[in-house]
Scaffold this motif. Structure first.
Motif, mmCIF file in Angstrom:
data_model
loop_
_atom_site.group_PDB
_atom_site.id
_atom_site.type_symbol
_atom_site.label_atom_id
_atom_site.label_comp_id
_atom_site.label_asym_id
_atom_site.label_seq_id
_atom_site.Cartn_x
_atom_site.Cartn_y
_atom_site.Cartn_z
ATOM 1 N N ALA A 25 0.831 -1.204 0.000
ATOM 2 C CA ALA A 25 0.000 0.000 0.000
ATOM 3 C C ALA A 25 0.868 1.257 0.000
ATOM 4 O O ALA A 25 0.575 2.238 -0.698
ATOM 5 N N VAL A 26 1.948 1.241 0.760
ATOM 6 C CA VAL A 26 2.860 2.392 0.804
ATOM 7 C C VAL A 26 3.573 2.559 -0.530
ATOM 8 O O VAL A 26 3.691 3.679 -1.050
ATOM 9 N N GLU A 27 4.037 1.471 -1.104
ATOM 10 C CA GLU A 27 4.731 1.555 -2.393
ATOM 11 C C GLU A 27 3.820 2.133 -3.477
ATOM 12 O O GLU A 27 4.254 2.939 -4.307
ATOM 13 N N THR A 28 2.558 1.740 -3.480
ATOM 14 C CA THR A 28 1.590 2.270 -4.445
ATOM 15 C C THR A 28 1.356 3.764 -4.208
ATOM 16 O O THR A 28 1.304 4.566 -5.147
ATOM 17 N N ALA A 29 1.226 4.152 -2.934
ATOM 18 C CA ALA A 29 0.979 5.552 -2.593
ATOM 19 C C ALA A 29 2.169 6.440 -2.927
ATOM 20 O O ALA A 29 1.998 7.596 -3.331
ATOM 21 N N VAL A 30 3.381 5.909 -2.790
ATOM 22 C CA VAL A 30 4.586 6.683 -3.138
ATOM 23 C C VAL A 30 4.566 7.052 -4.608
ATOM 24 O O VAL A 30 4.843 8.198 -4.984
ATOM 25 N N ARG A 31 4.202 6.089 -5.448
ATOM 26 C CA ARG A 31 4.166 6.355 -6.896
ATOM 27 C C ARG A 31 3.114 7.398 -7.254
ATOM 28 O O ARG A 31 3.266 8.142 -8.227
ATOM 29 N N ALA A 32 2.064 7.493 -6.440
ATOM 30 C CA ALA A 32 0.977 8.436 -6.715
ATOM 31 C C ALA A 32 1.095 9.726 -5.907
ATOM 32 O O ALA A 32 0.230 10.595 -5.999
ATOM 33 N N ASN A 33 2.175 9.851 -5.125
ATOM 34 C CA ASN A 33 2.374 11.030 -4.274
ATOM 35 C C ASN A 33 1.210 11.193 -3.288
ATOM 36 O O ASN A 33 0.715 12.294 -3.055
ATOM 37 N N ARG A 34 0.783 10.075 -2.673
ATOM 38 C CA ARG A 34 -0.380 10.099 -1.792
ATOM 39 C C ARG A 34 -0.146 9.331 -0.486
ATOM 40 O O ARG A 34 -1.071 8.739 0.070
ATOM 41 N N VAL A 35 1.058 9.363 0.014
ATOM 42 C CA VAL A 35 1.337 8.681 1.275
ATOM 43 C C VAL A 35 0.695 9.455 2.428
ATOM 44 O O VAL A 35 0.790 10.677 2.500
ATOM 45 N N THR A 36 0.037 8.744 3.323
ATOM 46 C CA THR A 36 -0.616 9.352 4.483
ATOM 47 C C THR A 36 -0.069 8.732 5.769
ATOM 48 O O THR A 36 0.553 7.662 5.746
ATOM 49 N N GLN A 37 -0.353 9.388 6.869
ATOM 50 C CA GLN A 37 0.064 8.864 8.170
ATOM 51 C C GLN A 37 -0.602 7.519 8.443
ATOM 52 O O GLN A 37 0.016 6.607 9.011
ATOM 53 N N GLU A 38 -1.843 7.388 8.020
ATOM 54 C CA GLU A 38 -2.588 6.145 8.254
ATOM 55 C C GLU A 38 -1.962 4.955 7.533
ATOM 56 O O GLU A 38 -2.027 3.816 8.022
ATOM 57 N N LEU A 39 -1.333 5.199 6.383
ATOM 58 C CA LEU A 39 -0.673 4.116 5.657
ATOM 59 C C LEU A 39 0.635 3.699 6.330
ATOM 60 O O LEU A 39 1.020 2.525 6.296
ATOM 61 N N LEU A 40 1.311 4.654 6.949
ATOM 62 C CA LEU A 40 2.623 4.375 7.533
ATOM 63 C C LEU A 40 2.543 3.760 8.925
ATOM 64 O O LEU A 40 3.407 2.962 9.305
ATOM 65 N N ASP A 41 1.530 4.137 9.681
ATOM 66 C CA ASP A 41 1.454 3.686 11.073
ATOM 67 C C ASP A 41 1.537 2.162 11.233
ATOM 68 O O ASP A 41 2.209 1.679 12.161
ATOM 69 N N PRO A 42 0.891 1.343 10.370
ATOM 70 C CA PRO A 42 0.994 -0.105 10.551
ATOM 71 C C PRO A 42 2.401 -0.661 10.338
ATOM 72 O O PRO A 42 2.675 -1.807 10.733
ATOM 73 N N LEU A 43 3.285 0.125 9.726
ATOM 74 C CA LEU A 43 4.644 -0.353 9.469
ATOM 75 C C LEU A 43 5.604 -0.073 10.619
ATOM 76 O O LEU A 43 6.684 -0.666 10.689
ATOM 77 N N ALA A 44 5.235 0.826 11.518
ATOM 78 C CA ALA A 44 6.158 1.241 12.567
ATOM 79 C C ALA A 44 6.593 0.077 13.448
ATOM 80 O O ALA A 44 7.788 -0.097 13.720
#
Length: 238
Positions: free
Chosen positions: A78-97
């Motif tokens: 999900a993060v890799e897809t969002a990076v390509r679209a310039n749409r990374v959010t805090q909600e996407l990153l939190d599960p990776l911490a």
């Protein structure tokens, strides 16, 4: 006392394996300098700041290109897809911490920020950095990969943290990719800028009330003997 390293992520697609030489001569090769610096400093925590278009996918890989797997795989994709679209959010990153912290063996936190090109976002960045440290903590900053205006904001943030949180700013680091010689980039510690800022602040105080005792600690740090610094303090008192 907790040692926190605050690092910045730049635009996606600009990361390549690079050899960095620390001031003591040690050379390390990495795609993301913040991880190498964390190892060097043995910081307890790594806090990464970046925008919606930063290279967040780099946190999902180690220096050998091995990605997180298992229960974190969906979050990584999900993060890799969002990076390509310039749409990374805090909600996407939190599960990776948590899984990334567990894999690396120390606490890692992620903070999505604006591009800090407006006054309100610049203030928000200072507030976000302030929220990530505790009173009397030790803090280091890494400005290697961020946008070019972020080092200026990082310097102001360091000054703010020293006053607002009474932290000890251990260093302000920059891995100078553009200054590579024989394929190796030098690592600079720009903490001397903080000392210059202290002198500027002391000059302002002296101009205001004529108290030249404010220079005593500074000249001591610059190598003047304690005895001479104390003479300055006593002279200011009398």
């Amino acid at each position: 006392m907790t040692h926190t390293l605050i690092s910045f992520l730049g635009k996606a697609g600009n990361y390549q394996s690079t050899a960095y030489r620390f001031p003591d001569g040690e050379i390390t090769t990495t795609r993301y300098f913040g991880l190498a610096l964390r190892r060097k400093l043995q910081a307890d925590r790594l806090v990464m700041f970046g925008t919606s278009g930063s290279a967040w996918d780099v946190i999902c890989l180690d220096d050998d290109g091995v990605a997180l797997s298992g229960e974190a795989l969906d979050a990584v994709e999900a993060v890799e897809t969002a990076v390509r679209a310039n749409r990374v959010t805090q909600e996407l990153l939190d599960p990776l911490a948590e899984p990334i912290s567990r894999r690396l063996g120390f606490e890692v936190r992620f903070r999505v920020i604006g591009y800090a090109d407006q006054m309100n976002e610049q203030l928000e960045l200072l507030q976000a950095m302030n929220a990530e440290v505790s009173v009397n903590d030790q803090v280091s900053l890494d400005v290697t990969h961020g946008f070019r205006h972020l080092p200026m904001l990082a310097l102001i943030s360091a000054l703010h943290l020293r006053t607002a949180r009474r932290v000890n700013v251990q260093g302000l680091y920059y891995g100078a990719f553009e200054m590579k010689k024989d394929g190796i980039a030098p690592v600079m510690n720009l903490a001397g800028l903080l000392h210059i800022a202290d002198w500027v602040s002391a000059l302002s105080t002296f101009d205001k009330d004529g108290d030249y005792g404010v220079f005593a600690d500074l000249i001591e740090q610059d190598g003047v003997s304690i005895e001479k610094a104390n003479h300055l303090r006593q002279g200011a008192f009398f």
